[in-house]
Scaffold this motif. Structure first.
Motif, mmCIF file in Angstrom:
data_model
loop_
_atom_site.group_PDB
_atom_site.id
_atom_site.type_symbol
_atom_site.label_atom_id
_atom_site.label_comp_id
_atom_site.label_asym_id
_atom_site.label_seq_id
_atom_site.Cartn_x
_atom_site.Cartn_y
_atom_site.Cartn_z
ATOM 1 N N SER A 181 43.752 46.009 31.318
ATOM 2 C CA SER A 181 42.656 46.776 31.827
ATOM 3 C C SER A 181 41.349 46.469 31.391
ATOM 4 O O SER A 181 40.033 46.535 32.013
ATOM 5 C CB SER A 181 42.679 48.403 31.748
ATOM 6 N N ASP A 182 41.154 45.441 30.190
ATOM 7 C CA ASP A 182 40.004 45.133 29.951
ATOM 8 C C ASP A 182 40.251 43.762 29.202
ATOM 9 O O ASP A 182 41.187 43.101 29.194
ATOM 10 C CB ASP A 182 39.201 46.099 28.735
ATOM 11 N N PHE A 183 39.054 42.963 28.902
ATOM 12 C CA PHE A 183 39.054 41.752 28.291
ATOM 13 C C PHE A 183 39.646 41.736 26.862
ATOM 14 O O PHE A 183 39.401 42.772 26.091
ATOM 15 C CB PHE A 183 37.938 41.013 28.511
ATOM 16 N N GLU B 104 52.784 51.770 35.638
ATOM 17 C CA GLU B 104 51.454 51.467 36.178
ATOM 18 C C GLU B 104 51.631 50.881 37.726
ATOM 19 O O GLU B 104 52.177 49.826 37.892
ATOM 20 C CB GLU B 104 50.908 50.310 35.122
ATOM 21 N N GLU B 105 50.915 51.652 38.604
ATOM 22 C CA GLU B 105 50.841 51.098 39.917
ATOM 23 C C GLU B 105 50.006 49.988 40.326
ATOM 24 O O GLU B 105 50.520 49.122 41.070
ATOM 25 C CB GLU B 105 50.280 52.436 40.762
ATOM 26 N N ILE B 106 48.732 49.547 39.440
ATOM 27 C CA ILE B 106 48.009 48.752 39.442
ATOM 28 C C ILE B 106 48.519 47.326 39.053
ATOM 29 O O ILE B 106 48.624 47.041 37.637
ATOM 30 C CB ILE B 106 46.758 48.938 39.037
ATOM 31 N N ARG B 107 49.355 46.604 39.582
ATOM 32 C CA ARG B 107 49.943 45.285 39.249
ATOM 33 C C ARG B 107 48.953 44.413 38.183
ATOM 34 O O ARG B 107 49.297 44.113 37.128
ATOM 35 C CB ARG B 107 50.217 44.342 40.261
ATOM 36 N N GLU B 108 47.899 44.329 38.673
ATOM 37 C CA GLU B 108 46.942 43.557 37.783
ATOM 38 C C GLU B 108 46.746 44.142 36.327
ATOM 39 O O GLU B 108 46.563 43.283 35.449
ATOM 40 C CB GLU B 108 45.628 43.290 38.326
ATOM 41 N N HIS B 109 46.901 45.390 36.146
ATOM 42 C CA HIS B 109 46.830 46.017 34.874
ATOM 43 C C HIS B 109 47.789 45.844 34.009
ATOM 44 O O HIS B 109 47.695 45.953 32.814
ATOM 45 C CB HIS B 109 46.373 47.673 35.051
ATOM 46 N N LYS B 110 48.926 45.174 34.398
ATOM 47 C CA LYS B 110 50.118 44.636 33.596
ATOM 48 C C LYS B 110 49.989 43.145 33.415
ATOM 49 O O LYS B 110 51.081 42.897 32.520
ATOM 50 C CB LYS B 110 51.371 45.080 34.244
ATOM 51 N N TYR C 167 34.898 47.872 46.311
ATOM 52 C CA TYR C 167 35.822 48.960 46.346
ATOM 53 C C TYR C 167 36.964 48.344 45.801
ATOM 54 O O TYR C 167 37.796 49.102 44.756
ATOM 55 C CB TYR C 167 36.238 49.200 47.584
ATOM 56 N N LEU C 168 37.512 47.000 46.018
ATOM 57 C CA LEU C 168 38.809 46.442 45.501
ATOM 58 C C LEU C 168 38.740 46.246 43.854
ATOM 59 O O LEU C 168 39.617 46.628 43.256
ATOM 60 C CB LEU C 168 39.109 45.054 45.986
ATOM 61 N N GLU C 169 37.325 46.040 43.540
ATOM 62 C CA GLU C 169 37.283 45.763 42.099
ATOM 63 C C GLU C 169 37.285 47.203 41.588
ATOM 64 O O GLU C 169 37.785 47.133 40.114
ATOM 65 C CB GLU C 169 35.675 45.104 41.918
ATOM 66 N N SER C 170 36.991 48.263 42.128
ATOM 67 C CA SER C 170 36.888 49.594 41.605
ATOM 68 C C SER C 170 38.401 49.923 41.147
ATOM 69 O O SER C 170 38.647 50.941 40.653
ATOM 70 C CB SER C 170 36.172 50.626 42.144
ATOM 71 N N LYS C 171 39.384 49.246 42.028
ATOM 72 C CA LYS C 171 40.642 49.833 42.085
ATOM 73 C C LYS C 171 41.362 48.778 40.833
ATOM 74 O O LYS C 171 42.095 49.437 40.495
ATOM 75 C CB LYS C 171 41.216 49.579 43.339
ATOM 76 N N ILE C 172 41.509 47.429 41.288
ATOM 77 C CA ILE C 172 42.006 46.774 40.377
ATOM 78 C C ILE C 172 41.308 46.099 39.170
ATOM 79 O O ILE C 172 41.848 45.604 38.060
ATOM 80 C CB ILE C 172 42.795 45.379 41.157
ATOM 81 N N GLY C 173 39.888 46.257 39.151
ATOM 82 C CA GLY C 173 39.331 45.815 37.756
ATOM 83 C C GLY C 173 38.744 44.431 37.882
ATOM 84 O O GLY C 173 38.994 43.650 38.458
ATOM 85 N N PRO C 174 37.472 44.276 36.943
ATOM 86 C CA PRO C 174 36.742 43.120 36.940
ATOM 87 C C PRO C 174 37.651 42.001 36.391
ATOM 88 O O PRO C 174 37.240 40.944 36.441
ATOM 89 C CB PRO C 174 35.560 43.622 36.246
#
Length: 556
Positions: free
Chosen positions: A524-526, A370-376, A103-110
């Motif tokens: 959001s991606d590699f 962007e709310e998802i910190r990891e995407h930044k 679930y967490l990976e679906s939110k913050i990404g692989p």
């Protein structure tokens, strides 16, 4: 909010530990993925405040390295930051091992989970004293470089402000200025050797404590190389040696003929025209106003961005004697505000640094909400794609800065961009050799640098200069001391930026839309996937450099 009005308060280490302990408790007792993600948002809150205050302190210290209060704050965070890294790692291990990971990976990404894996491989609590010492050594190096007080032509100059004389159209002035620069580095040469020797030993000890053969492997984890490794970088460097070095040497030969010299000396390395390099017209303040006009016309997004930066005083770009050397872009999280730091010195570098750092800042502005910190949390090679590509996208407006010499600037910039990649690869290979052989003496390191110069920049003649001619040039490169193995990111990014240059010559609108999408994709991606989606060829593709050189041959 204007930067000058942003309040600052030191982050108390004990209070921060309490916040993290609350986070640990709330995350552990969460019974569902949804509840754990809600707890994870509190981690965002903790980090936003910590990074805001430490960043404000860093910027204000860099604005005036002799200001005692913020010098003390910088020392405080140098000591505190590895302790915070330990708390972050404790939490990241909980996230990584969560039973609700799907679930967490679906939110913050692989990508975020791969980065957590690398983070866990690159840090352990037992490293804290060594990292504190490493931070202190880097700060010591920066202060040493910033201490330059070079008396030349009736002025007192630091390294940044000396540059206008280093590229003077008068060759004798260039020679005198380079002599002054060399004398300064000779005067601090022993200290530079000692600091770097300590850094190499320190970083090697960190690697050994984590069970690695040398620092190279640890450095790749620290730099979050999440989709490529040492072998892929070597393939890229080998391509550069085979295809790009010969092409760059052709450009150097054309440059030699253009400026009317029988041979090129190191004092001519950055001179492109007989009557000197194009320099910006107008004052530093007018350069910023020209930037406002340029970004207003480029796109609606860049218009909004530049207005935000100017109205909130998010530029400190004017050269001053007691400023830290160099330039950078950073972000102040609580205000979703990019910040650009530089040292204008009345050379074309003022425009280079503005367009480059605005590339970073523009991307940060686009994803600020962007709310998802990891995407930044973009990796550095991706970040440098944003900045280096922006240097090319702004070319149609160079007349605002250089008047009738705009086309000469564009030619110079392209030549410099091409020749930079061999230099950057040399920096990377040099560091690999040093950290694979950490017991090398200072002179052995300098000898190795000179060997690599013959491979990557065979045209260069240092004329037996007592500092640069004995292999000292790398000690001027701040990244080697402060950010080991960062420099290859610039080379990968420049390879992508040059592809954008080719693309925009064919269809500017198509290229700009691709660039916007690249910026918005953020982390959001590699990297290898993101640039492919943008329509670029991976620098690791075995035919990338050859194909790029073939296209550039038609343009230059």
């Amino acid at each position: 909010m204007k930067f000058s009005e942003m309040p600052y308060e030191r982050v108390d280490h004990e209070e921060l530990k309490k916040e993290f302990n609350n986070l640990f408790t709330n995350f552990a007792k969460a019974e569902t993925g949804e509840e754990q993600f809600e707890a994870h948002k509190y981690y965002y809150h903790i980090m936003k405040n910590y990074e805001t205050m430490s960043t404000i302190a860093m910027i204000r210290h860099d604005m005036n390295i002799k200001e005692e209060f913020y010098a003390g704050e910088q020392d405080y965070y140098d000591t505190m930051s590895p302790q915070i890294d330990h708390l972050i790692n404790q939490y990241m291990k909980m996230v990584y091992d969560s039973e609700h990971r799907d679930y967490l990976e679906s939110k913050i990404g692989p990508v975020a989970f791969k980065n957590i894996e690398l983070r866990l491989k690159s840090f352990d609590e037992k490293l804290i004293p060594l990292i504190q010492k490493e931070n202190a050594l880097s700060t010591m190096y920066n202060k040493l470089i910033a201490s330059a007080n070079i008396k030349f032509h009736g002025e007192e100059l630091n390294i940044s402000l000396l540059r206008k004389y280093l590229i003077s159209e008068d060759r004798e002035i260039r020679r005198q200025a380079h002599k002054k620069e060399s004398e300064f580095f000779l005067s601090i040469g022993e200290a530079l050797d000692e600091i770097y020797d300590e850094l190499v030993k320190n970083r090697t000890e960190q690697a050994k404590l984590l069970g690695y053969d040398n620092f190279v492997e640890l450095a790749y984890y620290r730099m979050e190389r999440n989709c490529y490794g040492q072998e892929m970088v070597k393939v890229f460097r080998d391509q550069v040696k085979e295809y790009l070095v010969p092409f760059a040497e052709k450009l150097h030969e054309r440059r030699r003929e253009r400026i009317g010299l029988s041979s090129l000396s190191y004092i001519d390395e950055e001179v492109h025209f007989k009557n000197g390099n194009p320099a910006p017209i107008g004052t530093p303040e007018q350069i910023l106003l020209a930037g406002k006009e340029m970004y207003t016309e480029l796109s609606s997004e860049t218009k909004d961005f530049f207005h935000f930066m100017m109205s909130n005083e998010l530029f400190d770009v004017f050269g001053r004697k007691d400023k830290r050397a160099g330039g950078y872009q950073t972000t102040i999280p609580n205000y979703n505000a990019p910040f650009i730091f530089a040292n204008f010195n009345t050379t074309s570098g003022d425009v280079d640094v503005m367009t480059h750092e605005c590339g970073h800042a523009f991307q940060a502005f686009l994803v600020r909400n962007e709310e998802i910190r990891e995407h930044k949390e973009i990796t550095m090679e991706t970040a440098e794609c944003h900045s280096m590509s922006m240097e090319f996208f702004t070319r149609p407006w160079m007349h605002l800065f250089f008047g009738e010499r705009a086309n000469e600037y564009i030619q110079m910039h392209l030549e410099h961009s091409v020749s930079f990649i061999p230099y950057g690869c040399m920096v990377d290979e040099f560091q690999q050799i040093v950290y694979e052989n950490p017991d090398m003496s200072p002179q052995e390191r300098k000898d190795k640098w000179m060997e690599l110069e013959k491979v990557y920049r065979p045209h260069l003649n240092y004329e037996n200069d007592p500092f640069f001619g004995t292999g000292g040039r790398w000690q001027k490169q701040t990244h080697i001391y402060n950010s080991p193995f960062y420099y290859i990111d610039y080379c990968l990014a420049m390879t992508c930026a040059l592809q954008y240059k080719v693309m925009m010559d064919e269809d500017y609108g198509k290229a700009w839309n691709s660039y916007l999408n690249l910026c918005k994709a953020s982390a959001s991606d590699f990297f290898v996937n993101t640039i492919k989606t943008a329509g670029l060829i991976s620098p690791f593709d075995k035919d990338c450099i050859k194909s790029l050189v073939d296209k550039l041959e038609e343009i230059v």
